[in-house]
Every structure is written in structure tokens, then in C-alpha cells.
Design an enzyme around this catalytic site. Sequence first.
Site, PDB file in Angstrom:
ATOM      1  N   ARG A 177       0.820  -1.208   0.000  1.00 20.77           N
ATOM      2  CA  ARG A 177       0.000   0.000   0.000  1.00 20.77           C
ATOM      3  C   ARG A 177       0.856   1.262   0.000  1.00 20.77           C
ATOM      4  O   ARG A 177       0.442   2.279  -0.558  1.00 20.77           O
ATOM      5  CB  ARG A 177      -0.944  -0.009   1.204  1.00 20.77           C
ATOM      6  CG  ARG A 177      -2.046  -1.011   1.012  1.00 20.77           C
ATOM      7  CD  ARG A 177      -3.051  -0.977   2.117  1.00 20.77           C
ATOM      8  NE  ARG A 177      -4.266  -1.644   1.664  1.00 20.77           N
ATOM      9  CZ  ARG A 177      -5.194  -2.156   2.470  1.00 20.77           C
ATOM     10  NH1 ARG A 177      -5.055  -2.062   3.769  1.00 20.77           N
ATOM     11  NH2 ARG A 177      -6.258  -2.732   1.964  1.00 20.77           N
ATOM     12  N   LYS A 206     -20.063 -14.919   4.316  1.00 19.34           N
ATOM     13  CA  LYS A 206     -21.436 -14.559   4.673  1.00 19.34           C
ATOM     14  C   LYS A 206     -22.265 -13.990   3.537  1.00 19.34           C
ATOM     15  O   LYS A 206     -21.810 -13.118   2.818  1.00 19.34           O
ATOM     16  CB  LYS A 206     -21.400 -13.499   5.773  1.00 19.34           C
ATOM     17  CG  LYS A 206     -21.182 -14.072   7.161  1.00 19.34           C
ATOM     18  CD  LYS A 206     -20.840 -12.940   8.075  1.00 19.34           C
ATOM     19  CE  LYS A 206     -21.590 -12.949   9.373  1.00 19.34           C
ATOM     20  NZ  LYS A 206     -21.265 -11.730  10.131  1.00 19.34           N
ATOM     21  N   GLY A 215     -10.280  -8.626  -0.080  1.00 23.21           N
ATOM     22  CA  GLY A 215      -8.975  -8.857   0.532  1.00 23.21           C
ATOM     23  C   GLY A 215      -8.530 -10.303   0.441  1.00 23.21           C
ATOM     24  O   GLY A 215      -7.391 -10.587   0.042  1.00 23.21           O
ATOM     25  N   GLY A 250     -13.837  -3.670   0.505  1.00 23.34           N
ATOM     26  CA  GLY A 250     -15.146  -3.074   0.761  1.00 23.34           C
ATOM     27  C   GLY A 250     -15.487  -1.991  -0.247  1.00 23.34           C
ATOM     28  O   GLY A 250     -16.623  -1.909  -0.735  1.00 23.34           O
TER      29      GLY A 250
HETATM   30  P1  ADP Z   1     -13.024 -11.391   0.462  1.00 27.13           P
HETATM   31  O1  ADP Z   1     -12.088 -10.885   1.548  1.00 27.13           O
HETATM   32  O2  ADP Z   1     -12.289 -11.756  -0.788  1.00 27.13           O
HETATM   33  O3  ADP Z   1     -14.175 -10.456   0.231  1.00 27.13           O
HETATM   34  P2  ADP Z   1     -14.498 -12.985   2.357  1.00 27.13           P
HETATM   35  O4  ADP Z   1     -13.843 -12.275   3.484  1.00 27.13           O
HETATM   36  O5  ADP Z   1     -15.932 -12.755   2.110  1.00 27.13           O
HETATM   37  O6  ADP Z   1     -13.675 -12.772   1.001  1.00 27.13           O
HETATM   38  O7  ADP Z   1     -14.386 -14.558   2.596  1.00 27.13           O
HETATM   39  C1  ADP Z   1     -13.157 -15.222   2.753  1.00 27.13           C
HETATM   40  C2  ADP Z   1     -13.276 -16.379   3.698  1.00 27.13           C
HETATM   41  O8  ADP Z   1     -14.301 -17.272   3.323  1.00 27.13           O
HETATM   42  C3  ADP Z   1     -12.004 -17.187   3.723  1.00 27.13           C
HETATM   43  O9  ADP Z   1     -11.412 -17.064   4.995  1.00 27.13           O
HETATM   44  C4  ADP Z   1     -12.441 -18.605   3.435  1.00 27.13           C
HETATM   45  O10 ADP Z   1     -11.810 -19.571   4.245  1.00 27.13           O
HETATM   46  C5  ADP Z   1     -13.918 -18.555   3.750  1.00 27.13           C
HETATM   47  N1  ADP Z   1     -14.627 -19.640   3.066  1.00 27.13           N
HETATM   48  C6  ADP Z   1     -14.703 -19.891   1.758  1.00 27.13           C
HETATM   49  N2  ADP Z   1     -15.372 -21.031   1.535  1.00 27.13           N
HETATM   50  C7  ADP Z   1     -15.748 -21.528   2.733  1.00 27.13           C
HETATM   51  C8  ADP Z   1     -16.466 -22.692   3.175  1.00 27.13           C
HETATM   52  N3  ADP Z   1     -16.925 -23.570   2.303  1.00 27.13           N
HETATM   53  N4  ADP Z   1     -16.636 -22.842   4.505  1.00 27.13           N
HETATM   54  C9  ADP Z   1     -16.157 -21.958   5.378  1.00 27.13           C
HETATM   55  N5  ADP Z   1     -15.461 -20.847   5.026  1.00 27.13           N
HETATM   56  C10 ADP Z   1     -15.262 -20.642   3.727  1.00 27.13           C
HETATM   57 MG    MG Z   2     -12.280 -10.877   3.753  1.00 30.97          MG
END
Ligand code: ADP
Ligand code: MG
Length: 403
Positions: free
Chosen positions: A34, A209, A360, A383
Site C-alpha cells: 500500500r 457470509k 482482501g 469493501g
Molecule cells: P473477500 O475478503 O475476498 O471479500 P471474504 O472475506 O468474504 O472474502 O471470505 C473469505 C473467507 O471465506 C475465507 O477465509 C475462506 O476460508 C472462507 N470460506 C470460503 N469457503 C468456505 C467454506 N466452504 N466454509 C467456510 N469458510 C469458507
Molecule cells: Mg475478507
Amino acid sequence: MKTVKDLKVKGLVVFVRCDFNVPLKDGAIRDDNRIVAALPTIKDLMAKGAKVVLMSHLGKVDHKDPEKCEADKKKNNMAPVATRLAELLGTKVVFCPATHGEELATCVKGLKEGEVMLMQNTRYEKGESKNDPALAKEWAALADAYVMDAFGSAHRAHASTYGIPEVLKAEGKQTAIGYLVEKEVNALKRVVDVKEDARPYVAILGGFKVSDKIKVIERLIEKCDKVLIGGAMAYTFAKALGNQIGTSPFEEDQLEFAKSCYEKANGKIVLPVDCVVANDFDNPTEIKVTEDNNIPEGFMGMDVGPKTRALYVSEIKKAKTLFWNGPVGVFEKEEFVEGTVAVCKACAELKDAFTCIGGGDSAAAVKQFGYKDQFSHVSTGGGASLEMIENDGHLPGIDVIGE
Ligand code: ADP
Ligand code: MG
């Protein structure tokens, strides 16, 4: 939109909101990406003879509990960033430990043309996150011009991201976006507003989520030709459609939403057709692949299965525009990386397509698996990139800069 290129700032004090929210461990910077990303704007302003005042938040500071507040401030001290920045720029960087008052004013007034100063963490101020007008006014009073270069914070209307430019604009002073924000806006525009000749537009949504991403799911269904849903959020959809999900995580209060969303999407949503499941999250001793999108009792979904990987690959192959947010499996664990790796690989193999990642963990995954350079754009703001899609290209910290 006015960019830093358009500014005439010789001899003027320019406040620059950067994103120096770097990962720290025991006061040491673990990843300086960054800081490196902020250099083009800073160097340009130095070359123009501006007096450059940099500001950023770093971590969180709890202002409710005095003890916690002190501990947070200690943990999220911006001083190491000044040291690293000085190394990268090859010049002196003045570090100002104050965020208000006489000490800050003296630091700013002491700057000469082409010099750079970094202010302590903006979140040392209680009023920062509330966009306190008095704080914004105090900061704006020290500035002749303002540059927004913190894409990762542009979705937040805080004093440093919104209050200062709002005051300065009202006074007829110069405001602009920096090179980093310009690059992000230009890239994200291509997944916000997709023309016919850039279709099919495919999105991949994973992660944990549904509730975090409700708005973005709704928007992507409107904008895309196909939305591939994986990760833990797929289990809420599966359950809503009457499938067995074993002990997989799901959100009870999102079942209704998931069902109506799936119906409204009218075939655009692609759900997993098989899963890699385990008997335990932390200590999986039994791992197997399901026949279909049903998960047996006592097992939880951890990744998409081989048939789903093939299905994803066939959909990704058709894309001319692609947006990806959220890993499709628990990629942090070796046994469950395959779904996410398959997505990485399929995206990387696309020719003449625009491929963009926001998020992220997704960005960390493509970096970890060695595919980062093969994407057209990997956003620095998780975000912020999602909100940009949700709000049809608008973010408060960018809109306030104006034409
Ligand atoms: P990003 O940061 O790219 O927006 P998120 O923070 O929404 O992504 O989600 C990332 C997390 O989701 C990771 O830590 C990953 O382990 C978890 N994840 C993905 N698939 C599953 C699953 N089937 N069960 C539990 N956790 C999961
Ligand atoms: Mg995340």
C-alpha cells in the site's frame, strides 16, 4: 474528474489522504504494497513543488474504553510507515506525532517546497470516523488543496476522506483524485457498466457470509449474464432450495432472501453441483466428495467438488468481462484449495477478457497461488470495490471531489 495531474500547487500545502493501513506485527510492516502504491502521487506532488502532507488511518482505535484506546494507539502508531516511506522515496519524511493543535500546525508550517510530512494515524482523533465538522475544519484550515488517493477508504465519509474536501471545495480550493484512485475508478467502471460488446459478463461470488454481500449479489444479478456462487455462502442458497447441508454454516435469517434471489435470477445463478466435505473444520480426519449438492449428516462443506470446478471453468471460459469476490473454498487449508485454484487458472487463461478482483481474501488467494499478474485488475480496496458495484460507480470519498 480532476486528477493530481491537473493541479497547480507550487508552494501550496497539499493534504493527501493515502491508504497506509498496512499489516503490522510488533511494530514492523509485514507488507508495504500500500505504501508502494501511493508513491506515484506523492512523487508527482513533490516534483510540482508542493508541501506534501500525508494522512491515513491505521487499524482501529476504540475511543469508548480509555484503557483500550491507549493500547490501540500504541499498536497502531503510524511512525514505522514514515520510516519505510522515507526509504522508498529516498528523501527525508517528517513524521508529525500530533493529529491536531499547535504541534500539527507548526509541523505543517515548517514544510518547504517539495518536502513531505506524514501525520500520525487519523483515528487517534475521535471525530475522524464520525466526520466531526470541527475536526474537518481544523484540518482543512491548514491545507491549500486536497488529493484523495485512498481508494480502500473511499466508501467511508470520514473527516479525512470527506470532511476536508467538502470544506475546501466550498472555499473554492483545488481538490483532485490521485493516480491510485484514478486507476481503480477506471478499472472498476468496466465491471459496473458493461456494454454489449464486453459480454458475457460473469461474476464469481464466494467467501463466508451472504449478509455481508446481499446488496452486491442483487446488483450483480442485474448486471451479469451469469453469477457463480461458491464458498460458505452457497450453503445458505442450497438450504433455501431444499438441499441437505449437514453441519455446514448457513444464515437462518438469509434463507428467504436467498430463495427469492435465486428465483429472481431466472437461471443466472450457478450453484455448486458437488462439494468437498469434512467431518470437522479444525481437524478434518475424514474428507470426501459428495455426489450432488447434498451434504450428509455430520459433514460440512469446505470447497466445491470436481464437477463444480468443471462447470465453473466452462462458464468462465465464455466471459469477456469477469468480476470475482470471495474464495470458493477454505483456501487457507491445503486440502481445500482446489476450487479456488481452478477459478484462478480459468480466469488467468482468458484471452481478451477484462478480469477484475475485489476483496482482501480473494486478492490474497491469487497472490498466494501465483496468478496475480494474469488478472487485468486486482483492487486494493475490498469493501470499496464492492460498494462501487452496489452504488453504480459512486463512492462518497470520490463523489465529493467533483468535476
Ligand atoms: P473477500 O475478503 O475476498 O471479500 P471474504 O472475506 O468474504 O472474502 O471470505 C473469505 C473467507 O471465506 C475465507 O477465509 C475462506 O476460508 C472462507 N470460506 C470460503 N469457503 C468456505 C467454506 N466452504 N466454509 C467456510 N469458510 C469458507
Ligand atoms: Mg475478507
